[in-house]
Design an enzyme around this catalytic site. Structure first.
Site, PDB file in Angstrom:
ATOM      1  N   ASP A  16     -10.889  -1.653   8.567  1.00 13.12           N
ATOM      2  CA  ASP A  16     -10.610  -2.525   9.725  1.00 13.12           C
ATOM      3  C   ASP A  16     -11.789  -3.429  10.076  1.00 13.12           C
ATOM      4  O   ASP A  16     -11.968  -3.808  11.234  1.00 13.12           O
ATOM      5  CB  ASP A  16     -10.225  -1.689  10.962  1.00 13.12           C
ATOM      6  CG  ASP A  16      -9.121  -0.696  10.667  1.00 13.12           C
ATOM      7  OD1 ASP A  16      -8.069  -1.115  10.161  1.00 13.12           O
ATOM      8  OD2 ASP A  16      -9.316   0.512  10.924  1.00 13.12           O
ATOM      9  N   GLU A  17     -12.585  -3.790   9.088  1.00 10.14           N
ATOM     10  CA  GLU A  17     -13.797  -4.570   9.373  1.00 10.14           C
ATOM     11  C   GLU A  17     -13.544  -6.072   9.515  1.00 10.14           C
ATOM     12  O   GLU A  17     -14.448  -6.813   9.903  1.00 10.14           O
ATOM     13  CB  GLU A  17     -14.850  -4.356   8.265  1.00 10.14           C
ATOM     14  CG  GLU A  17     -15.300  -2.922   8.099  1.00 10.14           C
ATOM     15  CD  GLU A  17     -14.515  -2.192   7.012  1.00 10.14           C
ATOM     16  OE1 GLU A  17     -14.931  -1.091   6.626  1.00 10.14           O
ATOM     17  OE2 GLU A  17     -13.473  -2.734   6.563  1.00 10.14           O
ATOM     18  N   GLY A  18     -12.356  -6.517   9.159  1.00 12.80           N
ATOM     19  CA  GLY A  18     -12.070  -7.950   9.222  1.00 12.80           C
ATOM     20  C   GLY A  18     -12.091  -8.613   7.857  1.00 12.80           C
ATOM     21  O   GLY A  18     -12.382  -9.807   7.737  1.00 12.80           O
TER      22      GLY A  18
ATOM     23  N   HIS B 116      -4.235  -6.462   6.877  1.00  9.01           N
ATOM     24  CA  HIS B 116      -5.208  -7.558   6.899  1.00  9.01           C
ATOM     25  C   HIS B 116      -4.687  -8.677   7.783  1.00  9.01           C
ATOM     26  O   HIS B 116      -3.670  -9.299   7.484  1.00  9.01           O
ATOM     27  CB  HIS B 116      -5.478  -8.052   5.473  1.00  9.01           C
ATOM     28  CG  HIS B 116      -6.241  -7.064   4.652  1.00  9.01           C
ATOM     29  ND1 HIS B 116      -6.588  -7.268   3.334  1.00  9.01           N
ATOM     30  CD2 HIS B 116      -6.737  -5.841   4.970  1.00  9.01           C
ATOM     31  CE1 HIS B 116      -7.265  -6.225   2.892  1.00  9.01           C
ATOM     32  NE2 HIS B 116      -7.359  -5.352   3.862  1.00  9.01           N
TER      33      HIS B 116
ATOM     34  N   THR C  78      -1.190   7.249   7.395  1.00  2.68           N
ATOM     35  CA  THR C  78      -0.201   6.350   7.999  1.00  2.68           C
ATOM     36  C   THR C  78       1.220   6.849   7.778  1.00  2.68           C
ATOM     37  O   THR C  78       2.163   6.268   8.299  1.00  2.68           O
ATOM     38  CB  THR C  78      -0.322   4.929   7.412  1.00  2.68           C
ATOM     39  OG1 THR C  78      -0.168   4.999   5.989  1.00  2.68           O
ATOM     40  CG2 THR C  78      -1.665   4.306   7.755  1.00  2.68           C
TER      41      THR C  78
ATOM     42  N   GLN D 231      -9.090  -0.836   3.170  1.00  2.00           N
ATOM     43  CA  GLN D 231      -9.792   0.273   3.829  1.00  2.00           C
ATOM     44  C   GLN D 231     -11.299   0.021   3.800  1.00  2.00           C
ATOM     45  O   GLN D 231     -11.732  -1.106   3.939  1.00  2.00           O
ATOM     46  CB  GLN D 231      -9.422   1.626   3.199  1.00  2.00           C
ATOM     47  CG  GLN D 231      -8.002   2.083   3.492  1.00  2.00           C
ATOM     48  CD  GLN D 231      -6.994   1.585   2.488  1.00  2.00           C
ATOM     49  OE1 GLN D 231      -7.221   1.588   1.292  1.00  2.00           O
ATOM     50  NE2 GLN D 231      -5.850   1.155   2.975  1.00  2.00           N
TER      51      GLN D 231
ATOM     52  N   PRO E 189      -4.747   3.292  18.467  1.00  2.00           N
ATOM     53  CA  PRO E 189      -6.059   2.895  18.989  1.00  2.00           C
ATOM     54  C   PRO E 189      -7.162   3.371  18.052  1.00  2.00           C
ATOM     55  O   PRO E 189      -7.119   4.498  17.552  1.00  2.00           O
ATOM     56  CB  PRO E 189      -6.137   3.596  20.344  1.00  2.00           C
ATOM     57  CG  PRO E 189      -5.135   4.700  20.285  1.00  2.00           C
ATOM     58  CD  PRO E 189      -4.059   4.250  19.358  1.00  2.00           C
TER      59      PRO E 189
ATOM     60  N   LYS F 284     -17.069  -9.687  14.367  1.00  2.00           N
ATOM     61  CA  LYS F 284     -16.846  -9.328  15.770  1.00  2.00           C
ATOM     62  C   LYS F 284     -18.127  -9.273  16.599  1.00  2.00           C
ATOM     63  O   LYS F 284     -18.253  -8.462  17.526  1.00  2.00           O
ATOM     64  CB  LYS F 284     -16.071  -8.011  15.871  1.00  2.00           C
ATOM     65  CG  LYS F 284     -14.631  -8.137  15.378  1.00  2.00           C
ATOM     66  CD  LYS F 284     -13.765  -6.996  15.869  1.00  2.00           C
ATOM     67  CE  LYS F 284     -12.286  -7.292  15.672  1.00  2.00           C
ATOM     68  NZ  LYS F 284     -11.410  -6.260  16.224  1.00  2.00           N
TER      69      LYS F 284
ATOM     70  N   GLY G 226     -15.312 -14.659  15.939  1.00  2.00           N
ATOM     71  CA  GLY G 226     -13.969 -14.747  16.506  1.00  2.00           C
ATOM     72  C   GLY G 226     -12.932 -14.543  15.421  1.00  2.00           C
ATOM     73  O   GLY G 226     -13.260 -14.511  14.235  1.00  2.00           O
TER      74      GLY G 226
END
Length: 430
Positions: free
Chosen positions: A14-16, A42, A130, A225, A305, A332, A416
């Protein structure tokens, strides 16, 4: 720097990565997925429009990019059809540009049933998958009872493989896990139909990649991942079922080590994790909740979350080492705007001793207490800034400290969600 770049997560996912892959796919020859399945989410935001991809490479939104799915990816027929349909409904040309390895294994209905039944049976000790059948599909691949794309075009062989698989899995489902069996005929018919659907996209991905390299074309390998979820190098058993590290890019596509010119590691300016497993810098307080709210830290695939915490340099240095990361992308940064102070974990207290090396097992990680270095925060708004000199002094100092502590240069900074909210300090393809 060169023509082939691997982009992978340097934390727990989830790092972008999706945004950065999309950013780097200008003038690209191909983007290739090499591991995982549709458990990856993604998220791309282009001109304010949000697109979430789970299986198809992020380069699909570039009109001239070839998109490849390698043999290391496990494919859900339903997920692929749905994603192709959604993109085509939005006016994106997909099927003429998407090429899939015939060696890619399929996620079958019994894999999903097994995944969900196991997690339910595990209760509080669940891994936190998941529930989409990823792990069981990889199990079958290793056990040599998996069904691959190539098998769909040989009906007698497919029937034999499917009956053998169902004899085994239905026994486990009904006798051990106490759930319903999966129907053979329905599964067989669906598999045959998917074979017809995927036939035009079936291609020798390794051969395409070799040809592109000979032609001097740029290729981007898109990881899913994160490195700390790697089946071999992650916080086992709280890991995913594939090799998320750079070695997975080779085995999952069929290229050699000399085909990789640059490894870009993506890391948030803080840290997050989804599901179970150790997380030494986790913040179970209003600070952590504030980061979660400002960063919209909820799973793109599941909506769960994410657990939030401070940047962990010990973990990041491990990711840098095992992947041979050439440069980092910090994402981020803007989420930290307005925080009075920031903390960075620079070492662990582990069994009475200070160490800068992470244990190799989950139990060891659970015993680690972070040793923090504190940094001043900044009150200025960094959202959307694209020039280094326009960042607040404290933000620049924080980034330089991360660079020095991790022992790896920062190549890109994201401020952003939009493609344009990025500063490229060193182009990996330059």
């Amino acid at each position: 720097m060169g023509q082939s770049v691997v982009v992978l997560g340097a934390q727990w996912g989830d790092e972008g990565k999706g945004k950065i892959v999309d950013l780097l796919t200008e003038e690209i020859g191909a983007v290739v997925r090499f591991q995982g399945g549709h458990n990856a989410g993604h998220t791309l935001v282009i001109n304010g429009k949000k697109t979430v991809l789970h299986l198809i490479p992020s380069g699909i939104l570039r009109d001239d990019a070839l998109c490849l799915i390698g043999n290391g990816v496990v494919i859900s027929p339903a997920a692929l059809i749905k994603e192709v349909s959604e993109l085509e409904d939005a006016g994106v040309e997909v099927r003429s540009r998407l090429k899939i390895s015939p060696a890619a294994p399929l996620i079958m209905p019994y894999h999903i049933a097994l995944d969900q039944a196991r997690e339910k049976a595990a209760g509080g000790k669940a891994i936190g998958t998941t529930g989409r059948g990823i792990g069981p599909a990889y199990e079958d691949k290793v056990a040599r009872r998996g069904i691959r794309i190539a098998d769909l075009h040989y009906p007698p062989q497919l029937e034999e493989l499917l009956r053998t698989a169902l004899d085994y899995h239905n026994f486990v489902l009904t006798k051990y896990l106490g759930v319903e069996a999966v129907d053979f005929q329905k599964t067989y018919d669906e598999a045959l139909a998917f074979g017809d659907y995927v036939q035009p996209m079936k291609s020798d991905v390794a051969g395409i990649l070799h040809d592109l390299r000979k032609q001097g074309k740029r290729v981007l390998f898109e990881g899913a991942q994160g490195a700390l979820l790697d089946i071999d190098h992650g916080t086992y058993p709280y890991v995913t079922s594939s090799n998320t590290t750079v070695g997975g890019a080779l085995a999952g596509t069929g290229v050699g080590a000399d085909a990789i010119d640059y490894v870009l590691g993506i890391a948030k300016a803080y840290a997050t994790r989804v599901g179970g497993g150790p997380f030494p810098t986790e913040l179970d307080d209003e600070v952590g909740q504030g980061i979660r709210d400002r960063g919209a830290e909820y799973g793109a695939s599941t909506g769960r979350p994410r657990r939030c915490g401070w940047m962990d340099i010990v973990a990041l240095k491990r990711a840098v080492a095992i992947n041979g990361i050439s440069g980092l992308c910090i994402t981020k940064l803007d989420v930290l705007d307005g925080m009075e102070k920031l903390k960075v974990c620079i070492a662990y207290e582990y069994r009475g001793k200070r160490t800068e090396y992470a244990p190799l097992d989950a139990q060891g990680w659970e015993e680690c207490t972070p040793v923090y270095l504190e940094f001043p925060g900044w009150t200025e708004n960094t959202h959307g800034i694209t020039e280094w000199d326009k960042l607040p002094v404290a933000a620049r100092a924080y980034l330089r400290a991360l660079e020095e502590l991790a022992g790896c240069p920062i190549s890109i900074v994201s401020t952003g969600p939009d493609r344009d909210h990025t500063m490229v300090l060193q182009d990996p393809f330059a």
